[in-house]
Write a protein that holds these residues in place. Structure first.
Motif, mmCIF file in Angstrom:
data_model
loop_
_atom_site.group_PDB
_atom_site.id
_atom_site.type_symbol
_atom_site.label_atom_id
_atom_site.label_comp_id
_atom_site.label_asym_id
_atom_site.label_seq_id
_atom_site.Cartn_x
_atom_site.Cartn_y
_atom_site.Cartn_z
ATOM 1 N N VAL A 90 0.722 -1.114 -0.016
ATOM 2 C CA VAL A 90 -0.043 -0.080 0.024
ATOM 3 C C VAL A 90 1.100 1.243 -0.121
ATOM 4 O O VAL A 90 1.862 1.210 0.991
ATOM 5 C CB VAL A 90 -0.892 0.171 1.346
ATOM 6 N N GLY A 131 -5.922 -5.328 -3.172
ATOM 7 C CA GLY A 131 -5.151 -4.385 -2.950
ATOM 8 C C GLY A 131 -4.526 -4.266 -1.365
ATOM 9 O O GLY A 131 -4.233 -5.329 -0.992
ATOM 10 N N THR A 133 -6.980 -1.046 -1.486
ATOM 11 C CA THR A 133 -8.522 -0.856 -1.502
ATOM 12 C C THR A 133 -8.960 -0.401 -3.160
ATOM 13 O O THR A 133 -8.852 0.621 -3.274
ATOM 14 C CB THR A 133 -9.032 0.272 -0.913
ATOM 15 N N THR A 166 -13.673 -1.585 1.560
ATOM 16 C CA THR A 166 -13.682 -1.343 2.849
ATOM 17 C C THR A 166 -15.286 -1.129 2.930
ATOM 18 O O THR A 166 -15.988 -0.688 2.129
ATOM 19 C CB THR A 166 -12.958 0.036 3.247
HETATM 20 S S1 SF4 Z 1 -7.483 -1.674 4.019
HETATM 21 FE FE1 SF4 Z 1 -6.453 -3.601 4.062
HETATM 22 S S2 SF4 Z 1 -4.521 -2.965 2.288
HETATM 23 FE FE2 SF4 Z 1 -5.791 -1.056 3.181
HETATM 24 S S3 SF4 Z 1 -4.392 -0.379 4.975
HETATM 25 FE FE3 SF4 Z 1 -6.206 -1.814 6.073
HETATM 26 S S4 SF4 Z 1 -5.502 -3.923 5.723
HETATM 27 FE FE4 SF4 Z 1 -3.942 -2.622 4.537
#
Ligand code: SF4
Length: 488
Positions: A90, A131, A133, A166
């Motif tokens: 990320v 990802g 996201t 999300t």
């Molecule tokens: S939503 Fe998933 S990919 Fe994004 S920071 Fe959180 S754990 Fe990591």
């Protein structure tokens, strides 16, 4: 054909065998890393297999020759905020402005593969957009990606397209979900993780609380999705059994078709220092509780499998993942840090170590494959990788292994298989060698028995109390990459 497939010779470190009990115990000792993520420790174990830059393109062409059936993974490395448990590729927030360039680079990468290996005649058995996201991007960007994929590949009957989101985005942007459904996406996967407010704060996920989950699921259903997976996590320091039970019951109440459980892995995360406080005695009761609560609610999984399904005969994962787990099917990964897997090679794209966009975008500008590390591997490593991933379903398919490697599992691992059967850790159930309930409790030790010798040596020598490879700041740590099977 497995019979004529050629692997390179193993290094000295990958010859010979260790005592199965010693490996089993090393896996248990190193339970935070001995899991379905194959703990390769690039610098120590895979260095002899790294292909020099000058040989990358020709090795890629050779590796994909003769492969008709594959899966496709597209990585989107942007997230609104960074969860403190995140180990995935990320980018920093400061790189969010590069999202448009990133999508152009992704499409460029796909075109490059079309030119370099040829995509005509190849058959996709599933597409996962993960990802990061993916829903961070505008819906049109996802539609563009899908139409480019369809222009390159044919989808096999029974394959599906899955995307992650999300709860916050699903709750606040229902139009995106509707657009996904219209563009042919079949399955949504959403990270719930935990619901306890204090823990959500520690994890930097306060904006994904229970009310948001309810709105998100309602929007997913209104958009027409009939296949919804929710991800939950356990194994956090200070997470009580009561809190875990509440998370499970909340998720069940949301009525998903599937629930996937992840044990916190710690490695390379902002809370890796907590790993020392979480023991096998902490996590085993949590796994057992989940199994019991989910079974009572009608969710089923074979022993050791982490995705539970309430739909009979539906394994619950995307078809991309199911084919990888069951058959070790090759897959092409596009995007920052994405991993690709053929029968003889594994590669990691630019950004796998640094998690920044610049090298990936530079490769795109220069019109070359954005591969950071390519490994041309011996059979013993490819076997270790396939078996590790198989444990995502808690079992190894005997015919699939034999078809891929031209040798039976018990011929490839005579001492390990004999030890596992003798100790009641695995059993033959029809077409599979599967974990028993005792095996599930000791699965970190079981997984280690299928790793290649160099990786087993790494576990034997690794002192979990002093190991530095859980932390984020060392080069070795950044290269102790492993499988990003699915994002959570
Ligand atoms: S939503 Fe998933 S990919 Fe994004 S920071 Fe959180 S754990 Fe990591």
């Amino acid at each position: 054909m497995a019979g004529v497939r050629e692997w390179r010779d193993p290094s000295e470190e990958d010859r010979g065998r260790f005592d199965p009990r010693a490996i089993f115990e090393a896996g248990l000792r190193n339970h935070h890393i001995a899991n379905t993520a194959y703990p390769i420790a690039h610098e120590r174990t895979w260095r002899p297999y790294r292909v020099p830059r000058v040989g990358v393109a020709s090795t890629v062409v050779r590796a994909w020759q003769g492969i008709r059936d594959l899966g496709l993974y597209v990585h989107v490395p942007f997230c609104e905020t960074r969860c403190s448990f995140c180990e995935y590729t990320v980018t920093r927030r400061s790189e969010h402005g590069g999202a448009e360039d990133y999508v152009a680079a992704l499409l460029g990468e796909l075109e490059l593969y079309e030119d370099v290996i040829g995509t005509e005649g190849r058959l996709l058995h599933g597409l996962d957009i993960g990802g990061g996201t993916p829903s961070f991007l505008p819906a049109e960007a996802i539609a563009r990606i899908l139409s480019s994929v369809r222009a390159c590949f044919r989808f096999a009957p029974g394959s599906d397209i899955s995307i992650e989101t999300t709860p916050k985005i699903a709750a606040s942007d229902p139009d995106k979900l509707t657009a996904y459904r219209r563009s042919g996406i079949d399955r949504i996967s959403m990270g719930i993780q935990v619901i306890e407010p204090d823990l959500l704060r520690v994890l930097n996920r306060e904006e994904n609380g229970v009310g948001v989950h309810r709105r998100a699921v309602s929007n997913v259903r209104a958009a027409g999705f009939e296949r919804l997976n929710l991800d939950l996590m356990y194994g956090f320091s200070g997470q009580s059994l009561d809190s875990w039970r509440a998370t499970l019951e909340h998720a069940i109440g949301l009525g998903p078709e599937y629930i996937t459980l992840y044990r916190m892995r710690y490695k390379l995360t902002r809370i890796s220092h907590q790993a020392a406080h979480v023991t096998l005695d902490d996590v085993r009761p949590m796994a057992a509780l989940a199994k019991e609560v989910l079974a009572d609610a009608g969710y089923r999984a074979s022993p050791g499998k982490t995705t539970y399904s309430r739909i009979p005969a539906d394994v619950g994962t995307s078809s991309y993942l199911a084919r990888r787990v069951i058959e070790g099917m090759p897959y092409l990964g596009l995007g920052l840090g994405a991993q690709s897997f053929t029968h003889t090679t594994i590669s990691y794209n630019d950004g796998a170590a640094g998690k920044n966009l610049a090298p990936y975008l530079k490769s795109a500008r220069e019109g070359r494959l954005p591969i950071q590390d390519l490994y041309d591997l011996p059979a013993v490593q490819m076997m270790g990788k396939m078996c590790s991933v198989s444990f995502y379903f808690g079992e190894i398919h005997l015919a699939a292994f034999a078809a891929k490697f031209g040798v039976s599992l018990d011929t490839a691992y005579p001492e390990a298989v004999a030890f596992l059967l003798r100790e009641g850790l695995m059993e033959v159930r029809g077409a599979v060698l599967g974990l028993t309930s005792r095996g599930v409790e000791h699965k970190n030790g079981v997984h280690a028995l299928f790793y290649a010798p160099s990786i087993q040596r790494y576990l034997l020598e690794r002192d979990p109390e002093r190991a530095q490879d859980m932390t984020r700041h060392r080069r070795q740590a950044a290269r102790t990459a492993d499988e990003e099977l699915v994002h959570v």
